[in-house]
Design an enzyme around this catalytic site. Structure first.
Site, PDB file in Angstrom:
ATOM      1  N   ARG A 299       0.842  -1.259   0.155  1.00  0.00           N
ATOM      2  CA  ARG A 299       0.074   0.187  -0.131  1.00  0.00           C
ATOM      3  C   ARG A 299       0.769   1.324   0.028  1.00  0.00           C
ATOM      4  O   ARG A 299       0.582   2.145  -0.632  1.00  0.00           O
ATOM      5  CB  ARG A 299      -0.931  -0.101   1.206  1.00  0.00           C
ATOM      6  CG  ARG A 299      -2.124  -0.946   0.951  1.00  0.00           C
ATOM      7  CD  ARG A 299      -2.748  -1.285   2.329  1.00  0.00           C
ATOM      8  NE  ARG A 299      -4.175  -1.986   1.798  1.00  0.00           N
ATOM      9  CZ  ARG A 299      -4.887  -2.516   2.927  1.00  0.00           C
ATOM     10  NH1 ARG A 299      -4.592  -2.733   4.182  1.00  0.00           N
ATOM     11  NH2 ARG A 299      -5.886  -3.303   2.684  1.00  0.00           N
TER      12      ARG A 299
ATOM     13  N   TYR B 215      -6.224  -1.375  -6.500  1.00  0.00           N
ATOM     14  CA  TYR B 215      -5.779  -2.454  -5.841  1.00  0.00           C
ATOM     15  C   TYR B 215      -5.321  -2.302  -4.632  1.00  0.00           C
ATOM     16  O   TYR B 215      -4.956  -1.019  -4.010  1.00  0.00           O
ATOM     17  CB  TYR B 215      -4.930  -3.062  -7.221  1.00  0.00           C
ATOM     18  CG  TYR B 215      -3.724  -2.188  -7.452  1.00  0.00           C
ATOM     19  CD1 TYR B 215      -3.149  -2.668  -8.747  1.00  0.00           C
ATOM     20  CD2 TYR B 215      -3.256  -1.116  -7.035  1.00  0.00           C
ATOM     21  CE1 TYR B 215      -2.265  -2.072  -9.096  1.00  0.00           C
ATOM     22  CE2 TYR B 215      -2.171  -0.360  -7.596  1.00  0.00           C
ATOM     23  CZ  TYR B 215      -1.389  -0.886  -8.805  1.00  0.00           C
ATOM     24  OH  TYR B 215      -0.464  -0.353  -9.334  1.00  0.00           O
ATOM     25  N   GLU B 216      -4.711  -3.317  -4.031  1.00  0.00           N
ATOM     26  CA  GLU B 216      -4.503  -3.521  -2.681  1.00  0.00           C
ATOM     27  C   GLU B 216      -5.399  -2.637  -1.666  1.00  0.00           C
ATOM     28  O   GLU B 216      -5.023  -2.078  -0.703  1.00  0.00           O
ATOM     29  CB  GLU B 216      -3.155  -2.607  -2.390  1.00  0.00           C
ATOM     30  CG  GLU B 216      -1.987  -3.096  -3.362  1.00  0.00           C
ATOM     31  CD  GLU B 216      -1.650  -4.452  -3.581  1.00  0.00           C
ATOM     32  OE1 GLU B 216      -2.041  -5.249  -2.587  1.00  0.00           O
ATOM     33  OE2 GLU B 216      -1.193  -4.899  -4.590  1.00  0.00           O
ATOM     34  N   GLY B 217      -6.731  -3.038  -1.859  1.00  0.00           N
ATOM     35  CA  GLY B 217      -7.852  -2.384  -1.375  1.00  0.00           C
ATOM     36  C   GLY B 217      -8.194  -1.211  -1.690  1.00  0.00           C
ATOM     37  O   GLY B 217      -7.251  -0.284  -1.560  1.00  0.00           O
TER      38      GLY B 217
END
Length: 602
Positions: A297, A439-441
């Site tokens: 992140r 992406y990555e949450g």
């Protein structure tokens, strides 16, 4: 597409004057690291980014990746560029020397991730994920897993992929169905995954998949997930890649951007099952995966900065070259470069100020990785971890990745119609940037994580600690002279008031009306990101003003510091005032979100 010019001067200034790299160099673990060494490493990274990675950026976007007979090929020039990356030992910078790392600060590694993302975001994704997987194995892997997997990952000879999403399970990881079946040798996996970035490619000798799956006896939901390492090629006794595992890329996604990066659909266990190595204990997979995700992140935040920098450089150059229209204050005369038009200057300054604020936020957060691990006092380590690293990681990911999209969009606008056609390359920056908020949450998940786990889990204390730091700066600025600093201080004080009101409302609302509080999570995150960006630029402005005082106004170095002061002033005048609107939306905006029946959306 214009050539990439590594922004080394601004990176060094941000490291020194804002992120506080000197605090790290005072720590025993970094006793052999000097400012000169950091500058030398940045210079070399800049050359690799400019001369090797950037030249295959646009061509890689045009050519894209391909899948033939089960083998994924990256664009022409990618393999050679990645080999140069490995030969330079760039992947090993922040890792433990006992596994082949160089033991340098994570702050420096994140700065270099920005450089490589700016030069070629598609190619830079591969090492970003590998470094995140190394963090996971270092933190949770067995001694044998560390012995076998860490050295080739740290060298970059092997790469890694994060393997979570399934067709029926996107952000709802509890719906994952991939099965892990025990046998006499360990585990075998059966299932399908999608959206696996660099799940298969031709850059490295081997690829390790970090896979979330569930054993047959596991409880339902995310608490029943376990984490497995699944190599593409099974390591031999000597550690070299051996027999092919039962892992196959079955399709490549056709995407809006990052065309040079293969996004794969993967199948595990088409035959006898994919041999898999359990990390840690069963049913703790999500806990372990968050180690990889949180590292990624912050890297995604650095990607946002990198793509914003690239878009700004291209727009700035175009604005000086494009001749169109007369100056607004002249009724006659020859056409001028569009840099003379006020709205173009407004857009360029917005791009510049937003990029520099995002860089400051990402670097400042990265410093907390090193401090939270290496400060001698445990209480100080915990303070850095809870009040800076954990608090600001979701903000750095979301705010900086949104900034990348916003700046790239403005870059197209500066180009006008020439920005909307592919030949200039401006459109590619926007297309590439758009994945980062997803992406990555997704950034909405980051906002919910911020208010629930980072703030309310600690009864609001991290937010108050952050506010105290900003107000300490404004108190110091009361004693400093200069119109620019006074304007910046007043704008910061108003933003602090807005953040205080929003935080008080969040704390009062959370326990009894969590849905209402959650509805304001995104504007609250934007409020914190905007305040943090303004504060960190103010810190840079203070130091720039001190350097400028008494110096020769014609000196080029002095001109740079003056530009830092004016950029912070622009942010204070034009961007920081949005804090009050974000606070209002966080406090009052929920009624139009939570109270409307579903049929209103028809």
């Amino acid at each position: 597409m214009t050539e990439f010019d590594p922004p080394l001067q601004d990176m060094r200034f941000t490291l020194d004057a804002i992120a506080g790299v000197d605090r790290l160099l005072d720590l025993p673990v970094f006793r052999d690291v000097s400012q000169d060494l950091i500058a030398s490493i940045l210079d070399e990274a800049g050359r690799l980014a400019r001369d090797v990675m950037a030249p295959v950026n646009q061509s890689g976007d045009i050519q894209g990746t391909s899948l033939h007979n089960g083998q994924v090929s990256t664009p022409e020039g990618y393999c050679a560029a990645y080999r140069r990356y490995v030969e330079g030992n760039w992947n090993s910078l922040p890792f433990d020397p006992k596994h082949g790392g160089q033991g340098l600060p994570w702050l420096l590694a994140i700065a270099i991730q920005e450089l490589f993302s700016s030069a070629n975001m598609s190619l830079g994704l591969c090492p970003l994920l590998t470094q995140s997987a190394i963090e996971l194995i270092q933190s949770h892997g067995s001694d044998d897993q560390k012995r076998v997997f860490l050295p080739p990952l740290i060298s970059g000879d092997w790469t890694a992929a994060m393997t979570i999403t399934e067709p029926q399970a996107g952000s709802d990881v509890g719906a994952i169905r991939t099965r892990a079946v025990r046998d006499e040798h360990g585990y075998r996996l059966f299932g399908q995954k999608i959206f696996v970035t660099y799940g298969d490619h031709d850059l490295s000798e081997n690829i390790l998949h970090m896979v979330l799956a569930r054993t047959d006896e596991a409880p339902a939901g995310s608490k029943g997930l376990s984490l497995f390492i699944v190599p593409k090629w099974l390591p031999r006794e000597d550690g070299t890649p051996g027999e092919r595992n039962d892992v196959q890329c079955t399709a490549l996604e056709h995407k809006l951007g990052i065309h040079g990066s293969p996004t794969c659909a993967m199948t595990y266990g088409d035959r006898e099952g994919a041999i898999a190595h359990l990390v840690g204990e069963e049913n703790r997979g999500m806990e372990y995966m968050f180690t990889m995700m949180n590292t990624a992140r912050l890297g995604i935040g650095a990607q946002g900065v990198g793509i914003a920098e690239r878009a700004y450089q291209q727009a700035r150059r175009f604005a000086f070259e494009r001749i169109q229209g007369r100056r607004t204050d002249q009724s006659a005369g020859s056409p001028v470069a569009i840099i003379h038009h006020p709205d173009v200057r407004r857009m360029l300054m917005t791009m510049k100020a937003t990029t520099e604020a995002a860089r400051a936020l990402v670097y400042y957060t990265a410093t907390a990785i090193d401090l939270s691990r290496n400060l001698p006092d445990r209480a100080a380590r915990d303070e850095s971890r809870i009040n800076t690293l954990e608090l600001l990681t979701p903000v750095a990911k979301a705010w900086a990745s949104d900034a990348g999209c916003h700046v790239a969009s403005l870059g197209i606008q500066v180009h006008g119609g020439m920005g909307y056609v592919e030949e200039t390359g401006a459109a590619q920056h926007f297309r590439d940037a758009r994945i980062a908020p997803i992406y990555e949450g997704t950034n909405g998940i980051q906002a919910h994580d911020l208010i629930k786990r980072k703030i309310m889990h600690h009864k609001g204390q991290p937010a108050w600690a952050f506010l105290q730091k900003v107000r300490a700066t404004t108190k110091i600025m009361e004693r400093e002279r200069g119109e620019d600093l006074n304007v910046i201080r007043r704008s910061l004080e108003e933003a602090c008031e807005a953040f205080e009101q929003a935080t008080e409302w969040l704390i009062e609302t959370w326990d009894e009306r969590p849905l209402e509080a959650s509805a304001g999570a995104t504007p609250y995150l934007n409020l914190l990101g905007t305040l943090a960006g303004g504060w960190l630029l103010a810190e840079g402005a203070r130091k720039s003003a001190a350097i400028c005082a008494g110096n020769d106004a014609e000196d080029s170095e002095n001109s740079y510091y003056f530009s830092k002061l004016r950029t912070a002033r622009f942010f204070a005048d034009n961007i920081l005032p949005a804090s009050e609107a974000y606070a209002a939306a966080a406090i009052r905006g929920s009624a139009a979100i939570t109270d409307i029946p579903e049929d209103y959306f028809c």
